[in-house]
Design a protein around this motif. Structure first.
Motif, PDB file in Angstrom:
ATOM      1  N   PHE A 418       0.888  -1.365   0.003  1.00 50.17           N
ATOM      2  CA  PHE A 418      -0.085   0.180   0.044  1.00 50.17           C
ATOM      3  C   PHE A 418       0.915   1.051   0.088  1.00 50.17           C
ATOM      4  CE2 PHE A 418      -2.185   3.302   2.036  1.00 50.17           C
ATOM      5  CZ  PHE A 418      -3.537   3.410   1.352  1.00 50.17           C
ATOM      6  N   THR A 419       2.119   1.398   0.607  1.00 52.28           N
ATOM      7  CA  THR A 419       2.616   2.182   0.725  1.00 52.28           C
ATOM      8  C   THR A 419       3.397   2.693  -0.556  1.00 52.28           C
ATOM      9  OG1 THR A 419       3.462   1.956   3.073  1.00 52.28           O
ATOM     10  CG2 THR A 419       5.038   3.498   1.713  1.00 52.28           C
ATOM     11  N   ASP A 420       3.951   1.635  -1.125  1.00 56.02           N
ATOM     12  CA  ASP A 420       4.273   2.035  -2.622  1.00 56.02           C
ATOM     13  C   ASP A 420       3.445   2.183  -3.690  1.00 56.02           C
ATOM     14  OD1 ASP A 420       6.823   1.186  -1.303  1.00 56.02           O
ATOM     15  OD2 ASP A 420       7.063  -0.945  -2.184  1.00 56.02           O
ATOM     16  N   GLU A 421       2.157   1.534  -3.470  1.00 58.44           N
ATOM     17  CA  GLU A 421       1.184   1.652  -4.580  1.00 58.44           C
ATOM     18  C   GLU A 421      -0.018   1.634  -4.020  1.00 58.44           C
ATOM     19  OE1 GLU A 421       1.469  -0.941  -7.978  1.00 58.44           O
ATOM     20  OE2 GLU A 421       3.700  -1.693  -7.274  1.00 58.44           O
ATOM     21  N   PRO A 422      -0.491   3.099  -3.335  1.00 56.97           N
ATOM     22  CA  PRO A 422      -1.825   2.934  -2.791  1.00 56.97           C
ATOM     23  C   PRO A 422      -2.977   2.894  -3.779  1.00 56.97           C
ATOM     24  CG  PRO A 422      -0.887   5.185  -2.823  1.00 56.97           C
ATOM     25  CD  PRO A 422       0.377   4.038  -3.410  1.00 56.97           C
ATOM     26  N   ASN A 423      -4.111   2.057  -3.422  1.00 58.04           N
ATOM     27  CA  ASN A 423      -5.345   2.118  -4.185  1.00 58.04           C
ATOM     28  C   ASN A 423      -6.479   2.126  -3.335  1.00 58.04           C
ATOM     29  OD1 ASN A 423      -7.221   0.283  -5.695  1.00 58.04           O
ATOM     30  ND2 ASN A 423      -5.517   0.411  -7.354  1.00 58.04           N
ATOM     31  N   THR A 424      -7.502   2.756  -3.887  1.00 58.19           N
ATOM     32  CA  THR A 424      -8.890   2.985  -3.189  1.00 58.19           C
ATOM     33  C   THR A 424      -9.535   1.730  -2.865  1.00 58.19           C
ATOM     34  OG1 THR A 424      -9.844   3.262  -5.294  1.00 58.19           O
ATOM     35  CG2 THR A 424      -9.146   5.203  -4.118  1.00 58.19           C
ATOM     36  N   ALA A 425      -9.091   0.538  -3.654  1.00 60.63           N
ATOM     37  CA  ALA A 425      -9.727  -0.747  -3.639  1.00 60.63           C
ATOM     38  C   ALA A 425      -9.324  -1.413  -2.334  1.00 60.63           C
ATOM     39  CB  ALA A 425      -9.620  -1.451  -5.016  1.00 60.63           C
ATOM     40  N   PHE A 426      -8.167  -1.281  -2.200  1.00 62.06           N
ATOM     41  CA  PHE A 426      -7.365  -1.842  -0.841  1.00 62.06           C
ATOM     42  C   PHE A 426      -8.093  -1.567   0.390  1.00 62.06           C
ATOM     43  CE2 PHE A 426      -3.961  -1.890   2.247  1.00 62.06           C
ATOM     44  CZ  PHE A 426      -3.147  -3.241   1.843  1.00 62.06           C
ATOM     45  N   VAL A 427      -8.534  -0.233   0.405  1.00 61.89           N
ATOM     46  CA  VAL A 427      -8.466   0.399   1.899  1.00 61.89           C
ATOM     47  C   VAL A 427      -9.793  -0.288   2.840  1.00 61.89           C
ATOM     48  CG1 VAL A 427      -9.144   2.478   3.124  1.00 61.89           C
ATOM     49  CG2 VAL A 427      -7.551   2.591   1.178  1.00 61.89           C
ATOM     50  N   LEU A 428     -10.891  -0.640   2.162  1.00 66.34           N
ATOM     51  CA  LEU A 428     -11.901  -0.814   2.990  1.00 66.34           C
ATOM     52  C   LEU A 428     -11.810  -2.048   3.708  1.00 66.34           C
ATOM     53  CD1 LEU A 428     -15.005  -1.625   3.893  1.00 66.34           C
ATOM     54  CD2 LEU A 428     -15.234  -2.585   1.636  1.00 66.34           C
ATOM     55  N   TRP A 429     -11.438  -3.318   3.008  1.00 63.97           N
ATOM     56  CA  TRP A 429     -11.106  -4.411   3.613  1.00 63.97           C
ATOM     57  C   TRP A 429      -9.911  -4.519   4.699  1.00 63.97           C
ATOM     58  CZ3 TRP A 429     -15.361  -7.079   3.026  1.00 63.97           C
ATOM     59  CH2 TRP A 429     -16.054  -6.807   1.691  1.00 63.97           C
ATOM     60  N   GLN A 430      -8.861  -3.841   4.194  1.00 65.19           N
ATOM     61  CA  GLN A 430      -7.566  -4.005   4.975  1.00 65.19           C
ATOM     62  C   GLN A 430      -7.633  -2.955   6.265  1.00 65.19           C
ATOM     63  OE1 GLN A 430      -4.258  -5.549   4.344  1.00 65.19           O
ATOM     64  NE2 GLN A 430      -4.670  -6.372   2.360  1.00 65.19           N
ATOM     65  N   ALA A 431      -8.146  -1.803   6.029  1.00 65.68           N
ATOM     66  CA  ALA A 431      -8.176  -0.897   7.361  1.00 65.68           C
ATOM     67  C   ALA A 431      -9.258  -1.737   8.487  1.00 65.68           C
ATOM     68  CB  ALA A 431      -8.921   0.442   6.875  1.00 65.68           C
ATOM     69  N   SER A 432     -10.124  -2.373   7.936  1.00 61.28           N
ATOM     70  CA  SER A 432     -11.174  -3.117   8.856  1.00 61.28           C
ATOM     71  C   SER A 432     -10.567  -4.137   9.785  1.00 61.28           C
ATOM     72  CB  SER A 432     -12.529  -3.189   8.195  1.00 61.28           C
ATOM     73  OG  SER A 432     -12.931  -2.137   7.688  1.00 61.28           O
ATOM     74  N   GLN A 468      -4.161   4.360   5.939  1.00 64.26           N
ATOM     75  CA  GLN A 468      -5.189   4.398   4.770  1.00 64.26           C
ATOM     76  C   GLN A 468      -6.434   5.251   4.971  1.00 64.26           C
ATOM     77  OE1 GLN A 468      -5.902  -0.121   4.323  1.00 64.26           O
ATOM     78  NE2 GLN A 468      -4.583  -0.351   6.046  1.00 64.26           N
ATOM     79  N   ALA A 469      -6.553   5.566   6.191  1.00 63.34           N
ATOM     80  CA  ALA A 469      -7.831   6.578   6.338  1.00 63.34           C
ATOM     81  C   ALA A 469      -7.396   7.848   5.853  1.00 63.34           C
ATOM     82  CB  ALA A 469      -8.320   6.377   7.711  1.00 63.34           C
ATOM     83  N   ASP A 470      -6.268   8.359   6.162  1.00 64.72           N
ATOM     84  CA  ASP A 470      -5.790   9.552   5.892  1.00 64.72           C
ATOM     85  C   ASP A 470      -5.616   9.678   4.520  1.00 64.72           C
ATOM     86  OD1 ASP A 470      -5.524  10.341   8.398  1.00 64.72           O
ATOM     87  OD2 ASP A 470      -3.511   9.874   8.864  1.00 64.72           O
ATOM     88  N   TRP A 471      -5.046   8.689   3.764  1.00 71.63           N
ATOM     89  CA  TRP A 471      -4.961   8.664   2.109  1.00 71.63           C
ATOM     90  C   TRP A 471      -6.525   8.668   1.514  1.00 71.63           C
ATOM     91  CZ3 TRP A 471      -6.224   5.351  -1.924  1.00 71.63           C
ATOM     92  CH2 TRP A 471      -5.567   5.698  -3.026  1.00 71.63           C
ATOM     93  N   ILE A 472      -7.342   8.105   2.101  1.00 66.70           N
ATOM     94  CA  ILE A 472      -8.604   7.927   1.488  1.00 66.70           C
ATOM     95  C   ILE A 472      -9.491   9.328   1.441  1.00 66.70           C
ATOM     96  CG2 ILE A 472     -10.141   7.059   2.977  1.00 66.70           C
ATOM     97  CD1 ILE A 472      -9.860   5.665  -0.496  1.00 66.70           C
TER      98      ILE A 472
END
Length: 600
Positions: A418-432, A468-472
């Motif tokens: 995520f740090t190298d290639e942040p993506n919106t699809a990543f955030v929901l599941w991983q942050a939770s 992740q939250a800050d990025w989204i």
């Protein structure tokens, strides 16, 4: 004929907008066949529809129908049959289009000016010319629509004669007549040229307050809609056009089906009442049974079970990590946990067997040969997060050393990814998932020990959730990104916000809960404000009882989450993500001002 009152003007715009969405989905041959079959109905009402895109006239059509509703619809059809410059309009342009309607409201018999050099002008946007001869008629609409500039009456008359392939001398026949026609102009609002204008559907002016009760009611309404459109096989209808009462499973997706089943088991467990809770549990049970009709095994993983892909009726033995993980996730709640204990373990075995040495998970179940993942990063943005969330809920229910090791082992890989290639699809599941794992690390010595083994610190896990939250949040609409109040709180902020908002919102809510637990007041306040604004927007997307009059089958529509503020199209995964976002909020009472004091 429909009276053209102010209210009905809005209704005609709504009909035009929905007609436009409908006819754009037809092929040219379907459009021609459809309109040809309707021409016999031409009777009286004269309607002209113009379709603009970014200030340029793209299509226009005129029709003569008995009712204005029919007239608007068919004028839209004719407009798209022969667009300006023969360039077909595409479905993808829908939200970039602006609709104008002209309705003929009267006509006055007119004699041509005696002076051929007359410079009399027609009134722009209000008058045109009709020429009637040999029991036929030709119309020239308001001058600015055809020419985009103002011409004299005489020039317009010559233009009309050329259109109907007639000479000027036909006007010498007393039976042939010229009429000045009056047109009522109705238009969608046009903003500045650099901002796309869309017609927002009419809804209640009352904005429901965001509090525990209203969010609970919204979640229940969403669940009720899913139950109402579930098939006897247990399948949640993939897509439903509420305005047209049209069901479509053409793009049915087994991962989204499994996700919807998970949201319903979660909702049933959260409600736990004899009424709604029991109804949701029964619906979820039917959906789970359907998923297991698609289950299969792989020889490459011992004691395995996975959910195979089905393209709505066309079964094939391809297994995605996502559908298997979401099926496992659905079994973590209520009575399903014990009832499906054997299946839970086998689904768990499959996911454990798909993990690589570096901690990442493969996205497809090995069925014929062991998978090779040359582009593993591209598929690492959603399925692995679903697997991690399933594992974290499993650990919350019962400690399992293998599962705990799998989660801890994955941390460094996915944080770097995520740090190298942040993506919106990543955030929901991983942050939770990592928000739950943080709590497990602080509550369970066994899990803390395993995390230490993989050099995973609780502070690093919390920071990953915040990251992740800050990025989204950079993609959320606020007063700095839009002056349209209805957009505030929605995602993304580079266009009109849509239903994807619930996915990103859930991650922010989980981050708010984590910040509250840790006493990170500045972070908590930031996430809390964003959460409330996001929930307000999400509730605007939900079809409400006040809108029932719009729909042929309100029971199939009310409670559903529309794709955006314009559309009436509903989809099972939009409801799914809204339900889990609502439940995330209900499980994070600290974001509600009236409940904070009870949770400090």
């Amino acid at each position: 004929m429909l009276p053209v009152s102010t209210q009905n003007q809005k209704k005609l715009l709504l009909i035009a907008r929905q007609s436009l969405a409908d006819v754009l989905e037809k092929t040219p041959s379907e459009l021609a066949a459809y309109s040809q079959g309707r021409r016999a109905k031409e009777v009286s009402a004269n309607v002209h529809v113009c379709i603009w895109r970014k200030g340029k006239l793209r299509a226009h059509g005129i029709s003569h129908y008995f009712t204005l509703e029919d007239g608007v619809y068919m004028a839209t059809v004719y407009a798209l049959e022969v667009p300006v410059d023969d360039t077909l309009l595409l479905v993808g342009e829908l939200e970039e289009l602006t609709v104008e309607i002209f309705v003929k409201t009267g006509e006055t018999l007119f004699s041509p000016p005696s002076d051929p050099n007359s410079k009399d002008h027609l009134k722009a946007f209000s008058q045109g010319i009709s020429l009637k001869f040999n029991d036929g008629f030709f119309d020239l609409l308001p001058t600015t629509i055809i020419t985009e500039k103002l011409f004299s009456f005489d020039e317009q008359l010559n233009y009309l004669l050329n259109l109907c392939d007639q000479e000027r001398d036909i006007l010498n026949d007393e039976e042939n007549q010229i009429f000045i026609t009056d047109w009522l102009h109705i238009s969608e609002t046009k903003n500045s040229s650099d901002e796309i204008t869309t017609f927002k559907r009419r809804r209640s002016e009352k904005q429901n307050p965001v509090n525990y009760e209203s969010i609970l009611n919204a979640a229940v309404a969403c669940g009720n809609r899913l139950v109402n459109q579930q098939s006897v096989r247990g399948i949640y209808t993939y897509e439903y056009n509420a305005l047209e009462n049209h069901i479509s499973n053409e793009d049915f997706n087994i991962v989204r089906m499994a996700g919807t089943a998970f949201s319903m088991t979660m909702l049933a467990d959260f409600i736990k009442t004899a009424g709604s809770g029991r109804r949701f549990e029964k619906s979820a049970a039917s959906a789970i049974r359907y998923l297991f009709t698609l289950s299969s095994t792989t020889p490459f993983i011992k004691e395995s079970l996975f959910i195979a892909q089905e393209e709505y009726g066309r079964f094939n033995f391809v297994g995605k990590l996502g559908s298997t993980a979401l099926a496992l996730l659905g079994l973590q709640f209520g009575s399903f946990y014990e009832k499906y204990a054997d299946q839970r373990q086998k689904l768990t075995n499959t996911i454990l067997g798909m993990q690589n040495q570096d901690g990442s998970y493969n996205s497809y179940v090995p069925t014929k040969v062991l998978p090779v993942s040359p582009n593993r990063k591209a598929s690492a943005n959603y399925f692995p997060g679903e697997a991690l969330l399933a594992f974290c809920y499993a650990l919350q229910n019962n400690f399992d050393r293998d599962v705990a090791r799998s989660v801890a082992k994955s941390f460094h890989f996915y944080r770097k990814h995520f740090t190298d290639e942040p993506n919106t699809a990543f955030v929901l599941w991983q942050a939770s998932a990592w928000a739950i794992f943080y709590r497990l690390m602080t509550e369970s010595a066994a899990i803390k020990e395993i995390a230490d083994e993989y050099k995973v610190e609780s502070s690093a896990v919390a920071d990953f959730v915040y990251q992740q939250a800050d990025w989204i949040l950079q993609f959320q609409h606020d007063s700095a990104t839009t002056d349209i109040e209805e957009y505030i709180g929605g995602f993304p902020n580079d266009t009109a916000p849509n239903s994807v908002s619930s996915c990103y919102l859930e991650a922010v809510i989980r981050a708010a809960g984590l910040a509250f637990e840790r006493g990170d007041e500045q972070k908590f306040e930031k996430y809390k404000v964003a959460s409330i604004k996001g929930l307000e927007f999400l509730m605007r997307l939900q079809l409400k009882e006040e809108e029932s009059f719009l729909f042929p089958e309100p029971i199939m529509a009310i409670g559903g989450i529309s794709s955006n503020l314009v559309s009436f199209r509903l989809r099972n995964d939009r409801d799914q993500h809204a339900i889990t976002a609502f439940i995330a909020a209900l499980e994070t009472p600290s974001i509600f001002d009236d409940l904070q004091k009870d949770h400090k």
